[in-house]
Design a protein around this motif. Structure first.
Motif, PDB file in Angstrom:
ATOM      1  N   ARG A 125       6.488   4.950   2.327  1.00 29.64           N
ATOM      2  CA  ARG A 125       5.425   6.203   2.872  1.00 29.64           C
ATOM      3  C   ARG A 125       6.876   7.286   1.658  1.00 29.64           C
ATOM      4  O   ARG A 125       7.976   6.479   1.361  1.00 29.64           O
ATOM      5  CB  ARG A 125       5.731   6.477   4.316  1.00 29.64           C
ATOM      6  CG  ARG A 125       4.542   6.163   4.915  1.00 29.64           C
ATOM      7  CD  ARG A 125       3.491   7.052   5.071  1.00 29.64           C
ATOM      8  NE  ARG A 125       2.231   6.924   5.291  1.00 29.64           N
ATOM      9  CZ  ARG A 125       2.142   7.386   6.423  1.00 29.64           C
ATOM     10  NH1 ARG A 125       2.656   8.591   7.030  1.00 29.64           N
ATOM     11  NH2 ARG A 125       0.676   6.034   7.150  1.00 29.64           N
ATOM     12  N   THR A 126       7.234   8.513   2.253  1.00 25.63           N
ATOM     13  CA  THR A 126       7.962   9.419   1.469  1.00 25.63           C
ATOM     14  C   THR A 126       8.137  10.526   2.060  1.00 25.63           C
ATOM     15  O   THR A 126       6.725  10.675   2.901  1.00 25.63           O
ATOM     16  CB  THR A 126       8.151   9.060  -0.150  1.00 25.63           C
ATOM     17  OG1 THR A 126       8.901  10.276  -0.950  1.00 25.63           O
ATOM     18  CG2 THR A 126       6.610  10.482  -0.401  1.00 25.63           C
ATOM     19  N   MET A 127       9.383  10.894   2.094  1.00 26.05           N
ATOM     20  CA  MET A 127       9.008  12.532   2.693  1.00 26.05           C
ATOM     21  C   MET A 127       9.516  13.034   1.929  1.00 26.05           C
ATOM     22  O   MET A 127       9.532  14.996   2.156  1.00 26.05           O
ATOM     23  CB  MET A 127      10.713  12.671   3.203  1.00 26.05           C
ATOM     24  CG  MET A 127      10.991  11.636   4.906  1.00 26.05           C
ATOM     25  SD  MET A 127      12.287  11.745   6.094  1.00 26.05           S
ATOM     26  CE  MET A 127      11.677  13.013   6.528  1.00 26.05           C
ATOM     27  N   SER A 128       9.085  12.764   0.849  1.00 26.15           N
ATOM     28  CA  SER A 128       9.010  13.508  -0.299  1.00 26.15           C
ATOM     29  C   SER A 128       8.022  14.793  -0.186  1.00 26.15           C
ATOM     30  O   SER A 128       8.034  15.823  -0.825  1.00 26.15           O
ATOM     31  CB  SER A 128       8.740  12.928  -1.716  1.00 26.15           C
ATOM     32  OG  SER A 128      10.114  12.740  -2.614  1.00 26.15           O
ATOM     33  N   LYS A 129       7.283  14.391   0.000  1.00 31.30           N
ATOM     34  CA  LYS A 129       5.584  14.905  -0.262  1.00 31.30           C
ATOM     35  C   LYS A 129       5.598  15.945   1.342  1.00 31.30           C
ATOM     36  O   LYS A 129       5.667  17.583   1.218  1.00 31.30           O
ATOM     37  CB  LYS A 129       4.391  14.388  -0.264  1.00 31.30           C
ATOM     38  CG  LYS A 129       5.189  13.318  -1.618  1.00 31.30           C
ATOM     39  CD  LYS A 129       4.914  14.068  -3.017  1.00 31.30           C
ATOM     40  CE  LYS A 129       5.680  13.100  -4.054  1.00 31.30           C
ATOM     41  NZ  LYS A 129       5.318  13.276  -5.756  1.00 31.30           N
ATOM     42  N   VAL A 151       0.775  -1.387  -0.033  1.00 31.73           N
ATOM     43  CA  VAL A 151       0.097  -0.165   0.486  1.00 31.73           C
ATOM     44  C   VAL A 151       0.718   1.121   0.110  1.00 31.73           C
ATOM     45  O   VAL A 151       1.800   1.638   0.992  1.00 31.73           O
ATOM     46  CB  VAL A 151      -1.809  -0.285   0.961  1.00 31.73           C
ATOM     47  CG1 VAL A 151      -2.212   1.690   1.045  1.00 31.73           C
ATOM     48  CG2 VAL A 151      -1.578  -1.576   1.242  1.00 31.73           C
ATOM     49  N   ASP A 152       1.025   1.074  -1.217  1.00 30.22           N
ATOM     50  CA  ASP A 152       1.642   3.011  -1.384  1.00 30.22           C
ATOM     51  C   ASP A 152       1.250   4.245  -1.320  1.00 30.22           C
ATOM     52  O   ASP A 152       0.453   4.930  -1.398  1.00 30.22           O
ATOM     53  CB  ASP A 152       2.039   3.132  -3.231  1.00 30.22           C
ATOM     54  CG  ASP A 152       2.917   4.592  -3.272  1.00 30.22           C
ATOM     55  OD1 ASP A 152       3.194   4.974  -3.127  1.00 30.22           O
ATOM     56  OD2 ASP A 152       3.267   4.608  -4.494  1.00 30.22           O
ATOM     57  N   GLU A 153       1.211   4.844   0.147  1.00 30.34           N
ATOM     58  CA  GLU A 153       1.019   5.826   0.883  1.00 30.34           C
ATOM     59  C   GLU A 153       2.224   6.991   0.785  1.00 30.34           C
ATOM     60  O   GLU A 153       2.082   7.692   1.897  1.00 30.34           O
ATOM     61  CB  GLU A 153       1.057   5.392   2.882  1.00 30.34           C
ATOM     62  CG  GLU A 153      -0.153   4.682   2.635  1.00 30.34           C
ATOM     63  CD  GLU A 153      -0.810   4.435   4.057  1.00 30.34           C
ATOM     64  OE1 GLU A 153      -0.315   4.792   5.322  1.00 30.34           O
ATOM     65  OE2 GLU A 153      -2.208   4.219   4.973  1.00 30.34           O
ATOM     66  N   ALA A 154       2.282   6.872  -0.484  1.00 33.94           N
ATOM     67  CA  ALA A 154       3.251   8.555  -0.306  1.00 33.94           C
ATOM     68  C   ALA A 154       2.434  10.260  -0.421  1.00 33.94           C
ATOM     69  O   ALA A 154       2.767  10.744   0.397  1.00 33.94           O
ATOM     70  CB  ALA A 154       3.784   8.537  -2.490  1.00 33.94           C
ATOM     71  N   TYR A 155       1.086   9.602  -0.474  1.00 38.80           N
ATOM     72  CA  TYR A 155       0.083  11.216  -0.058  1.00 38.80           C
ATOM     73  C   TYR A 155      -0.390  10.774   1.001  1.00 38.80           C
ATOM     74  O   TYR A 155      -1.791  11.307   1.639  1.00 38.80           O
ATOM     75  CB  TYR A 155      -0.640  10.969  -1.142  1.00 38.80           C
ATOM     76  CG  TYR A 155      -0.166  11.145  -2.248  1.00 38.80           C
ATOM     77  CD1 TYR A 155       0.894  12.886  -2.414  1.00 38.80           C
ATOM     78  CD2 TYR A 155       0.531  10.885  -3.264  1.00 38.80           C
ATOM     79  CE1 TYR A 155       1.844  13.087  -3.871  1.00 38.80           C
ATOM     80  CE2 TYR A 155       0.762  10.682  -4.532  1.00 38.80           C
ATOM     81  CZ  TYR A 155       1.948  11.745  -5.014  1.00 38.80           C
ATOM     82  OH  TYR A 155       2.351  12.319  -5.752  1.00 38.80           O
ATOM     83  N   GLY A 156      -0.239   9.935   2.103  1.00 36.33           N
ATOM     84  CA  GLY A 156      -0.988   8.761   3.804  1.00 36.33           C
ATOM     85  C   GLY A 156      -0.989  10.660   3.619  1.00 36.33           C
ATOM     86  O   GLY A 156      -2.263  10.672   4.692  1.00 36.33           O
TER      87      GLY A 156
END
Ligand code: PMP
Length: 359
Positions: A217-221, A188-193
């Motif tokens: 998750r990512t720190m990009s957004k 589950v790709d929560e890049a924008y979680g």
């Protein structure tokens, strides 16, 4: 033929949205707020400190960073359940390298993030794409049947989805984890979680129930750190151990680790900006609807709107007004990232001008 490229890569263009120098850049879902002076100072001090030992390789296991990411995630996640890499793009590729490969299949549901088929191609994993419903939600019965037929090794499910902004309820995640079983993983790709609307839960809620669930998750957004390249996952420790087999040695530089740790110390301030962006997102969705456009419900820092008989003309017209958005998603739709209030005002003026003439 030179260069002697793999057959399936011949003639393929590298992935990437246009990087154009225009005043209002709302095309790659970046956070519009640059780091504050406090963040800049902390990052600069931390990088200076890391520089003193740059003659040595970095901590290969980045123990401190894994601990800090685990505390940030909460939900009882511990350091052994966290893994990080250079952006969630690299996380996803590592997952495909470890769990995909020849004779195995990765599955997702369109419309979705356009990099997924590339990870599959680059790891020699077969690629199958189901479909989302007209409101971009998943029909869980259809999804379950497809999983049972395809028997994927990896299911890639962004929540919120890109480019539609649609989040998945945890029941859907649980149902798919059970359908996939122990012969595959559900990512589950929560890049924008962090941009989810109030009351929409994260898949982290059901992580303890499913050994085959991976939440990325990512720190990009949310952390406004796209330039630093730091993505991470939370999953069972066995999954982290499996990824360690395919990672390159010392893949996460000492500088990256120092930058990420410094930014995490400022999480409350950075998440305050996320709240502002969520308010701006909801206002943008409401405004677009008032103008008579169709807008997908969004739990992300962008929204998908349409439909236009000639979306390219609308995209181009906005660009002529100095506003860059993204021509992506199903035919006729366009995606706009949420910027500052001033940037969204420019977007609204430009769209009104363009649809008044081109729409
Ligand atoms: N997943 C989704 C759904 C995305 O939209 C993006 C970037 N736009 C990523 C992953 C990758 O982000 P990054 O590599 O910057 O972490």
């Amino acid at each position: 033929m030179f260069p002697p490229l793999r057959e399936e890569l011949r003639g393929v263009e590298p992935y990437g949205a246009p990087q154009l120098d225009v005043p209002v850049q709302l095309n790659v879902n970046e956070n519009p707020y640059p780091p504050s002076e406090a963040v800049v100072d902390d990052v600069a001090r931390s990088v200076a400190e890391a520089t003193r030992t740059l003659n040595r390789y970095p901590d290969r296991e980045f123990v401190e960073l894994r601990g800090a990411l685990a505390s940030y995630l909460g939900h009882g996640v511990c350091a052994e359940q966290v893994w990080a890499a250079n952006g969630s793009n690299e996380i996803m590729l590592q997952l495909l390298q470890a769990f995909g490969g020849p004779g195995r299949t990765a599955l997702s549901f369109a419309p979705t993030y356009s990099m997924y088929p590339e990870y599959a191609r680059d790891s020699n994993t077969a690629w199958v794409q189901g479909r989302r419903e007209s409101d971009f939600a998943l029909d869980l019965e259809v999804a379950r049947e497809l999983v049972e037929r395809v028997r994927p090794s990896v299911v890639l499910l962004p929540s919120p989805n890109n480019p539609t902004g649609t989040a998945l309820p945890p029941e859907a995640v649980s149902l798919l984890c059970e359908a996939v079983g122990e012969s595959g993983i559900v990512v589950v790709d929560e890049a924008y979680g962090e941009f989810r609307r109030a009351g929409v839960p994260s898949a982290l809620e059901v992580l303890p129930q499913h050994r085959n669930l991976v939440v990325t998750r990512t720190m990009s957004k949310a952390f406004a750190l796209a330039g630093a390249r730091l993505g991470y996952l939370a999953a069972a420790p066995e999954i982290c151990d499996a990824v360690r087999v395919v990672r390159l040695p010392y893949h996460l530089s000492a500088v990256t680790q120092a930058v990420a740790l410094a930014a995490l110390r400022h999480a409350p301030e950075l998440l305050g900006k996320v709240d502002q962006l969520r308010v701006e997102r909801d206002a943008t969705v409401a405004w677009l609807r008032e103008q008579g456009h169709q807008v997908a419900d969004s739990d992300a820092n962008f929204c998908l709107f349409g439909t236009f008989a000639d979306r390219h003309a609308v995209w181009r017209g906005l660009l002529d007004h100095g506003v860059l958005i993204r021509e992506t998603g199903p035919d006729g739709w366009l995606r706009v990232s949420i910027g500052t209030a001033e940037e969204m005002t420019s977007f609204k003026h430009a769209l009104t001008a363009v649809t008044g003439t081109a729409g």
